[in-house]
Design an enzyme around this catalytic site. Structure first.
Site, PDB file in Angstrom:
ATOM      1  N   ARG A 104      -1.407   5.429  -3.976  1.00 12.73           N
ATOM      2  CA  ARG A 104      -0.074   5.056  -2.950  1.00 12.73           C
ATOM      3  C   ARG A 104       0.538   4.329  -4.092  1.00 12.73           C
ATOM      4  O   ARG A 104       0.023   3.151  -4.427  1.00 12.73           O
ATOM      5  CB  ARG A 104      -0.388   4.236  -1.812  1.00 12.73           C
ATOM      6  N   ASP A 203     -11.315  -0.454  -4.160  1.00  8.23           N
ATOM      7  CA  ASP A 203     -11.746  -1.450  -5.105  1.00  8.23           C
ATOM      8  C   ASP A 203     -12.997  -2.049  -4.542  1.00  8.23           C
ATOM      9  O   ASP A 203     -13.725  -2.398  -5.479  1.00  8.23           O
ATOM     10  CB  ASP A 203     -10.681  -2.923  -4.682  1.00  8.23           C
TER      11      ASP A 203
HETATM   12  C1  PRP Z   1      -6.165   4.072  -0.612  1.00  5.09           C
HETATM   13  C2  PRP Z   1      -6.978   5.146   0.431  1.00  5.09           C
HETATM   14  C3  PRP Z   1      -5.955   6.210   0.847  1.00  5.09           C
HETATM   15  C4  PRP Z   1      -4.964   5.473   0.962  1.00  5.09           C
HETATM   16  C5  PRP Z   1      -4.433   5.503   2.460  1.00  5.09           C
HETATM   17  O1  PRP Z   1      -6.040   4.866  -1.650  1.00  5.09           O
HETATM   18  O2  PRP Z   1      -8.112   5.440  -0.124  1.00  5.09           O
HETATM   19  O3  PRP Z   1      -6.165   7.092  -0.105  1.00  5.09           O
HETATM   20  O4  PRP Z   1      -4.907   4.340   0.229  1.00  5.09           O
HETATM   21  O5  PRP Z   1      -3.165   4.896   2.529  1.00  5.09           O
HETATM   22  P1  PRP Z   1      -2.033   5.809   3.059  1.00  5.09           P
HETATM   23  O6  PRP Z   1      -2.563   6.319   4.304  1.00  5.09           O
HETATM   24  O7  PRP Z   1      -0.951   4.736   3.610  1.00  5.09           O
HETATM   25  O8  PRP Z   1      -1.613   6.817   2.160  1.00  5.09           O
HETATM   26  P2  PRP Z   1      -5.033   4.052  -2.933  1.00  5.09           P
HETATM   27  O9  PRP Z   1      -3.755   4.514  -2.822  1.00  5.09           O
HETATM   28  O10 PRP Z   1      -5.266   2.543  -2.640  1.00  5.09           O
HETATM   29  O11 PRP Z   1      -5.953   4.715  -4.167  1.00  5.09           O
HETATM   30  P3  PRP Z   1      -7.312   4.394  -4.746  1.00  5.09           P
HETATM   31  O12 PRP Z   1      -8.227   4.953  -3.821  1.00  5.09           O
HETATM   32  O13 PRP Z   1      -7.321   5.073  -6.188  1.00  5.09           O
HETATM   33  O14 PRP Z   1      -7.361   2.834  -4.726  1.00  5.09           O
HETATM   34  N1  URA Z   2      -5.741   1.747   1.535  1.00  6.67           N
HETATM   35  C1  URA Z   2      -6.896   0.912   1.703  1.00  6.67           C
HETATM   36  O1  URA Z   2      -7.631   1.137   0.741  1.00  6.67           O
HETATM   37  N2  URA Z   2      -6.792   0.040   2.828  1.00  6.67           N
HETATM   38  C2  URA Z   2      -6.021   0.000   3.687  1.00  6.67           C
HETATM   39  O2  URA Z   2      -6.134  -0.948   4.379  1.00  6.67           O
HETATM   40  C3  URA Z   2      -5.005   0.753   3.454  1.00  6.67           C
HETATM   41  C4  URA Z   2      -4.805   1.748   2.522  1.00  6.67           C
END
Ligand code: PRP
Ligand code: URA
Length: 209
Positions: A104, A203
């Site tokens: 995101r 994270d």
């Molecule tokens: C987080 C999570 C989802 C997304 C959800 O990933 O693992 O993929 O956010 O959010 P949304 O429904 O609003 O799209 P992130 O974008 O933080 O990436 P990462 O897993 O690489 O940290």
């Molecule tokens: N992605 C995450 O990892 N946590 C949240 O709460 C929303 C998006």
């Protein structure tokens, strides 16, 4: 409209509460996420078709049941979906694994795709798409758009936590995709985080913050 399956099994709910706890570190978070994913996979596969198969026991012959129908493709959304893969594979070891990289954008909250690699026969498979968090729903919708572009017709989405906003978007954009979640939380905050949620799943899984 896609069905929402709330997995309320006591073991899932117990482990989910420990995952939510901000004092749970990456080692325990990883182990618990894998365990919950295995338990959830049991529910996600509940409607798998069966067929008869003869088997010879030490005492005699009988007709038993074996899984029939489509083979499974497990597709985590990177990064955090990776933490769910091994739990699912413990129940479905023959499944093939694809990867979809989506993050995101922190400003726009819109999904950005950066990597995709799927099994060659993915369109013939029952795909279980994995991501612990369904927040705005943008990442899940983008991943499903991509799977459908690759002619995948049978998709289930499995997450740990869902926000009502994410469920609504997924139901609007992909009404054919069943949603399996361990909890539906209250709302999103101004940064698009699930409230009360569990924080940033990637994270917490990888210890990057
Ligand atoms: C987080 C999570 C989802 C997304 C959800 O990933 O693992 O993929 O956010 O959010 P949304 O429904 O609003 O799209 P992130 O974008 O933080 O990436 P990462 O897993 O690489 O940290
Ligand atoms: N992605 C995450 O990892 N946590 C949240 O709460 C929303 C998006």
């Amino acid at each position: 409209m896609s069905q929402v399956h709330l997995i309320s099994h006591p073991l899932v709910q117990h482990k989910l509460t420990i995952l939510r706890d901000k004092t749970t570190g990456p080692k325990d978070f990883r182990e618990l996420l894998e365990e919950v994913s295995m338990l959830m996979a049991y529910e996600v596969t509940r409607d798998m078709p069966l067929e008869d198969q003869e088997v010879e026991t030490p005492i005699g012959r009988m007709v038993g049941k074996v899984i029939a129908g489509r083979q499974v493709g497990v597709v985590p959304i990177l990064r955090a979906g990776l933490g769910m893969v091994n739990g699912v594979l413990r129940l479905i070891p023959a499944a093939k694994v694809g990867h979809i990289g989506v993050y995101r954008d922190p400003e726009t909250l819109k999904p950005v795709e950066y990597y995709c690699k799927l099994p060659v026969d993915v369109e013939e498979r029952q795909v279980i798409l994995l991501d612990p968090m369904l927040a705005t729903g943008g990442s899940a919708v983008a991943a499903i758009d991509y799977l459908k572009e690759k002619n995948v017709t049978s998709i289930k989405f499995m997450c740990l936590l869902a926000a009502p906003e994410g469920i609504a978007l997924l139901q609007k954009e992909h009404p054919d995709v069943g949603i399996f979640t361990a909890a539906i939380d209250e709302k999103l905050n101004d940064h698009g985080y699930i409230v009360p949620g569990l924080g940033d799943a990637g994270d917490r899984l990888f210890g990057t913050k």
